[in-house]
Design a protein around this motif. Sequence first.
Motif, short mmCIF file in Angstrom:
data_model
loop_
_atom_site.label_atom_id
_atom_site.label_comp_id
_atom_site.label_asym_id
_atom_site.label_seq_id
_atom_site.Cartn_x
_atom_site.Cartn_y
_atom_site.Cartn_z
N VAL A 160 40.28 38.25 53.72
CA VAL A 160 40.59 38.60 52.53
C VAL A 160 41.91 37.82 51.63
O VAL A 160 42.02 37.72 50.66
CB VAL A 160 40.69 40.18 52.14
N HIS A 161 42.91 37.53 52.52
CA HIS A 161 43.98 36.69 52.16
C HIS A 161 43.83 35.12 52.43
O HIS A 161 43.30 34.72 53.38
CB HIS A 161 45.30 37.03 52.92
N HIS A 162 44.44 34.46 51.52
CA HIS A 162 44.14 32.91 51.72
C HIS A 162 44.75 32.39 53.05
O HIS A 162 46.05 33.04 53.51
CB HIS A 162 44.99 32.21 50.63
N GLY A 163 44.22 31.77 53.80
CA GLY A 163 44.67 31.20 55.13
C GLY A 163 45.66 30.03 54.95
O GLY A 163 45.50 28.76 55.19
N ASN A 164 46.76 30.33 54.09
CA ASN A 164 47.91 29.26 53.58
C ASN A 164 48.34 28.62 54.93
O ASN A 164 48.67 27.42 54.76
CB ASN A 164 48.99 29.79 52.86
N GLU A 183 40.89 37.14 48.06
CA GLU A 183 41.01 37.59 46.67
C GLU A 183 42.10 36.88 46.12
O GLU A 183 43.06 36.54 46.58
CB GLU A 183 41.28 39.17 47.04
N MET A 184 42.09 36.70 44.74
CA MET A 184 42.95 36.23 44.08
C MET A 184 43.18 36.97 42.63
O MET A 184 41.99 37.14 42.01
CB MET A 184 42.84 34.82 43.86
N PRO A 185 44.28 37.31 42.05
CA PRO A 185 45.69 37.14 42.95
C PRO A 185 45.71 38.09 44.05
O PRO A 185 45.43 39.32 43.81
CB PRO A 185 46.80 37.55 41.72
N LEU A 186 46.64 37.77 44.87
CA LEU A 186 46.95 38.52 46.32
C LEU A 186 47.70 37.78 46.99
O LEU A 186 47.71 36.60 46.93
CB LEU A 186 45.63 38.81 46.95
N TYR A 187 48.69 38.40 47.89
CA TYR A 187 49.36 37.63 48.98
C TYR A 187 48.56 36.60 49.83
O TYR A 187 47.32 36.75 50.04
CB TYR A 187 50.06 38.64 49.75
N PRO A 188 48.98 35.44 50.02
CA PRO A 188 50.29 34.70 49.77
C PRO A 188 50.44 34.08 48.36
O PRO A 188 51.39 33.40 48.23
CB PRO A 188 50.54 34.03 50.76
N GLY A 189 49.54 34.13 47.46
CA GLY A 189 49.49 33.53 46.29
C GLY A 189 49.25 32.10 46.29
O GLY A 189 49.03 31.43 45.15
N THR A 190 48.72 31.67 47.39
CA THR A 190 48.05 30.26 47.43
C THR A 190 46.63 30.27 47.41
O THR A 190 45.99 31.45 47.29
CB THR A 190 48.62 29.66 48.82
N GLY A 191 45.91 29.09 47.50
CA GLY A 191 44.18 29.09 47.58
C GLY A 191 43.85 28.84 46.29
O GLY A 191 42.79 29.34 46.09
N PRO A 249 43.04 49.01 53.24
CA PRO A 249 44.19 49.54 52.28
C PRO A 249 44.97 48.49 51.75
O PRO A 249 45.73 48.77 50.63
CB PRO A 249 45.20 50.28 53.18
N LEU A 250 44.92 46.97 52.14
CA LEU A 250 45.54 46.21 51.86
C LEU A 250 45.21 45.24 50.71
O LEU A 250 45.75 44.27 49.99
CB LEU A 250 46.23 44.99 52.85
N ALA A 251 43.91 45.34 50.29
CA ALA A 251 43.23 44.36 49.31
C ALA A 251 42.14 45.25 48.51
O ALA A 251 41.93 46.26 48.71
CB ALA A 251 42.69 43.25 49.81
N GLY A 252 41.43 44.60 47.75
CA GLY A 252 40.42 45.16 46.82
C GLY A 252 39.11 44.41 46.61
O GLY A 252 38.28 44.94 45.86
N LEU A 253 38.71 43.90 47.80
CA LEU A 253 37.04 43.51 47.79
C LEU A 253 36.20 44.43 48.39
O LEU A 253 36.93 45.58 48.90
CB LEU A 253 37.04 42.11 48.84
N ARG A 254 34.98 44.43 48.41
CA ARG A 254 33.97 45.40 48.56
C ARG A 254 33.07 45.36 49.74
O ARG A 254 32.00 45.76 49.48
CB ARG A 254 33.43 46.11 47.17
N LEU A 255 33.08 44.39 50.66
CA LEU A 255 32.11 44.12 51.60
C LEU A 255 32.14 45.32 52.52
O LEU A 255 33.14 46.33 52.69
CB LEU A 255 32.69 42.96 52.40
#
Length: 310
Positions: A160-164, A183-191, A249-255
């Motif tokens: 769910v987080h960009h693999g920066n 997911e965007m916006p989300l940590y780490p802010g890249t992608g 708990p760390l993000a908001g996608l629904r898979l």
Amino acid sequence: MTTALITHPDCLLHVTPDGHPERVARLNALLPALEGRDLLRVSAPLAAEDDLLLAHPLAHVDAIRDAIPRAGWRQLDADTYLSPGSLQAALRAAGGAVRAVDMVLGGEADNAFVACRPPGHHAETAQPMGFCFFGNVAIAAKHALDRHGLARVAIVDFDVHHGNGTQDLVQGDPRVLFVSTHEMPLYPGTGDPQDHGPHGTVENIALRQGTGGTVYRDILARQILPRVRDFAPELLLISAGFDAHADDPLAGLRLVEADFAHITRELCALAAGICGGRVVSCLEGGYDLEALAASGAAHVDELIAAGGAG
């Protein structure tokens, strides 16, 4: 042949403070969920220094070594901690990825899942971050290219987080395609989707909070699979983060579990047609223990099915 499951008890030695999401309990939940399956179970070796240097400068490796505490924790950033056993665990995670590539390219297994921690896709060239110390998947890609002589490798990252970190480590190499959904916006802010890297070999696909399986499956069919197919890799690497699950708990996608099974099935089918089914998957995120166990098991079941079909 079969699917290799590569892990090691040393991956439990990386201990984080109470309440930290990237915790020992993750493997203690995932590995029992894989019991009873027809898997070739392999101990992850320790990565050699030369393995780490495929992606990182020696100064970075030395900095991690020197920062290991004798007791307790050493905090490297807001959410990245070292404990006395962290280096041993991180070397198993990177070494497991390298071993998986050797097994799949050497014909010892059809495909492989590396169930190790700490994860790696946030570790940049000279910067540990986001629970990660070494770029496990990037190291695996460089190993396949530089030591096995492959011409092209693709990485698909569905965490769910960009693999920066992975992007930082591979975007300068035109032999590597990196595809990330996040997911965007989300940590780490890249992608940013406009960021295609210096060689046009980066595909960043940003997802809105609340995106579910129906939308993701359409993106998979219309964007991810064609992009990988056109690149024609000789090996497909997967950064398998299960934190896009609806319960994470760390993000908001629904898979849900069925979506991870579908993603894996489609990626394996694509690999069967373009690179002999050669797939190596490495565990990244996933912080709800029940969701991680169920989704990881669904992922591995599809790897097994793909191997059996081959």
